[in-house]
Design an enzyme around this catalytic site. Structure first.
Site, PDB file in Angstrom:
ATOM      1  N   ASP A  67      -6.082   6.595 -14.415  1.00  0.00           N
ATOM      2  CA  ASP A  67      -6.651   6.188 -13.135  1.00  0.00           C
ATOM      3  C   ASP A  67      -7.380   7.335 -12.441  1.00  0.00           C
ATOM      4  O   ASP A  67      -8.396   7.129 -11.780  1.00  0.00           O
ATOM      5  CB  ASP A  67      -5.552   5.644 -12.226  1.00  0.00           C
ATOM      6  CG  ASP A  67      -5.096   4.254 -12.641  1.00  0.00           C
ATOM      7  OD1 ASP A  67      -5.677   3.692 -13.583  1.00  0.00           O
ATOM      8  OD2 ASP A  67      -4.151   3.731 -12.015  1.00  0.00           O
ATOM      9  N   GLY A  68      -6.858   8.560 -12.568  1.00  0.00           N
ATOM     10  CA  GLY A  68      -7.498   9.701 -11.923  1.00  0.00           C
ATOM     11  C   GLY A  68      -8.911   9.929 -12.422  1.00  0.00           C
ATOM     12  O   GLY A  68      -9.827  10.220 -11.639  1.00  0.00           O
ATOM     13  N   ASP A 142      -7.847   6.471  -1.260  1.00  0.00           N
ATOM     14  CA  ASP A 142      -7.327   6.832   0.058  1.00  0.00           C
ATOM     15  C   ASP A 142      -7.856   8.156   0.569  1.00  0.00           C
ATOM     16  O   ASP A 142      -8.391   8.973  -0.173  1.00  0.00           O
ATOM     17  CB  ASP A 142      -5.789   6.872   0.043  1.00  0.00           C
ATOM     18  CG  ASP A 142      -5.218   7.729  -1.078  1.00  0.00           C
ATOM     19  OD1 ASP A 142      -5.829   8.752  -1.408  1.00  0.00           O
ATOM     20  OD2 ASP A 142      -4.156   7.374  -1.625  1.00  0.00           O
ATOM     21  N   ARG A 152       6.942  21.823   9.549  1.00  0.00           N
ATOM     22  CA  ARG A 152       6.689  21.353  10.905  1.00  0.00           C
ATOM     23  C   ARG A 152       5.783  20.130  10.849  1.00  0.00           C
ATOM     24  O   ARG A 152       4.941  20.007   9.965  1.00  0.00           O
ATOM     25  CB  ARG A 152       6.020  22.452  11.739  1.00  0.00           C
ATOM     26  CG  ARG A 152       6.986  23.541  12.196  1.00  0.00           C
ATOM     27  CD  ARG A 152       6.277  24.498  13.127  1.00  0.00           C
ATOM     28  NE  ARG A 152       7.205  25.385  13.806  1.00  0.00           N
ATOM     29  CZ  ARG A 152       6.843  26.306  14.685  1.00  0.00           C
ATOM     30  NH1 ARG A 152       5.563  26.450  14.994  1.00  0.00           N
ATOM     31  NH2 ARG A 152       7.741  27.080  15.271  1.00  0.00           N
ATOM     32  N   SER A 185       0.252   5.572  -0.651  1.00  0.00           N
ATOM     33  CA  SER A 185       0.714   4.710   0.440  1.00  0.00           C
ATOM     34  C   SER A 185       1.993   3.972   0.074  1.00  0.00           C
ATOM     35  O   SER A 185       2.916   3.848   0.885  1.00  0.00           O
ATOM     36  CB  SER A 185      -0.386   3.703   0.815  1.00  0.00           C
ATOM     37  OG  SER A 185       0.063   2.802   1.802  1.00  0.00           O
ATOM     38  N   LEU A 186       2.071   3.483  -1.159  1.00  0.00           N
ATOM     39  CA  LEU A 186       3.271   2.771  -1.611  1.00  0.00           C
ATOM     40  C   LEU A 186       4.477   3.702  -1.605  1.00  0.00           C
ATOM     41  O   LEU A 186       5.571   3.314  -1.185  1.00  0.00           O
ATOM     42  CB  LEU A 186       3.036   2.201  -3.005  1.00  0.00           C
ATOM     43  CG  LEU A 186       4.169   1.370  -3.614  1.00  0.00           C
ATOM     44  CD1 LEU A 186       4.436   0.125  -2.776  1.00  0.00           C
ATOM     45  CD2 LEU A 186       3.835   0.985  -5.051  1.00  0.00           C
TER      46      LEU A 186
END
EC number: 2.7.1.23
Length: 285
Positions: A67-68, A142, A152, A185-186
């Site tokens: 996929d990359g 994305d 932080r 995201s998943l």
């Protein structure tokens, strides 16, 4: 004569072997293979071209890898809607759904113009610093804003169509297409969205406020994220997991639907849910 671009993971011996066979197969069918100089050197092809030359001339694209590899090629062709055949020689295969065994039957369909295509939505991502545009790119998966190595949180102001959404205090933020919903995201708790839907997802990464949940927006939305505070820590924008932009406090990231789409040639033997079941191992114990 159809001009067919071939892209592959250059240092993968299996990809090199398939690419070499594909060059011969195309020439036997009076097609012109378009191969970049790096791959051409590995497969012994004398007529290597630059990526720009390939992008301007290709009528069909074959991607050999994972996929990359396909995502990087999709960005290269973001200005042109050229059909892409993704052949899975990698490990994931959400996008590269065609197997090596299916490659030549699918290509026969492509040459006869009887293939099936799904159009995948892309996002247009622009970064401005003051009045200056410092980055502009289209993405298939994305755009991710995240912090550096120190533990932080960062503060990000989010607006949708100029309406204030919220200030996210989190490790970062993911803005993804439906195609990208099965990516980072998943892993961050976002929903799985059918890739042909028209929408945009915002998924916070480890938000400080538990009620900051993923949100699905209209594909017509214009999203603006402003870096409010980074606590003197480095903040980065990562595009499709492959291109990085260093951000500063006050930088604005604008995300909207791109005018172009990625045209993926689909496997005649698979459907999206079959791929989900296989990759996510649904139904297994």
């Amino acid at each position: 004569m159809k001009q067919v671009a071939i892209f592959a993971k250059v240092h993968d011996p299996r990809c090199q072997g398939v690419a070499s066979e594909l060059v011969t197969w195309l020439e036997e069918r009076k097609c012109l293979p378009l191969v970049d100089t790096h791959l051409a050197r590995h497969v012994g092809y004398a007529r290597g071209l630059t990526e720009k030359q390939i992008r301007d001339r290709a009528e069909l694209v074959v991607v050999l890898g994972g996929d990359g590899t396909l995502i990087s090629v999709a960005r290269l062709f973001s200005s042109r809607q050229v059909p892409i055949v993704g052949v899975n020689l990698g490990s994931l295969g959400f996008l590269t759904e065609i197997t090596v065994e299916q490659l030549y039957p699918v290509l026969e369909q492509c040459l006869a113009d009887s293939h099936r295509i799904t159009e995948r939505m892309m996002l247009d991502v622009t970064v401005t610093r003051g009045d200056q545009e410092i980055s502009h790119c289209q993405v298939l998966n994305d755009a991710v804003i995240n912090k550096g190595a120190l533990a932080r949180i960062i503060e990000l102001e989010a607006r949708v169509n100029d309406d204030f959404l919220t200030n996210f205090k989190a490790d970062g933020l993911i803005i993804s297409t439906p195609t990208g919903s099965t990516g980072y995201s998943l892993s961050a708790g976002g929903p799985i969205v059918q890739p042909l839907m028209k929408c945009v997802l915002i998924t916070p990464i480890c938000p400080h406020t538990l009620t900051n949940r993923p949100i699905v927006l209209s594909y017509q939305s214009v999203i603006r994220i402003t870096v409010k505070s980074s606590f003197d820590e480095m903040v980065y924008l990562t595009l499709d997991g492959q291109v990085g932009v260093e951000l500063q406090e006050g930088d604005c990231i604008e995300v909207s639907r791109a005018e172009t789409t990625t045209a993926l040639v689909t496997s005649p033997e698979k459907d999206y849910f079959a791929i989900l079941r296989a990759k996510l191992k649904w139904g297994e114990r």
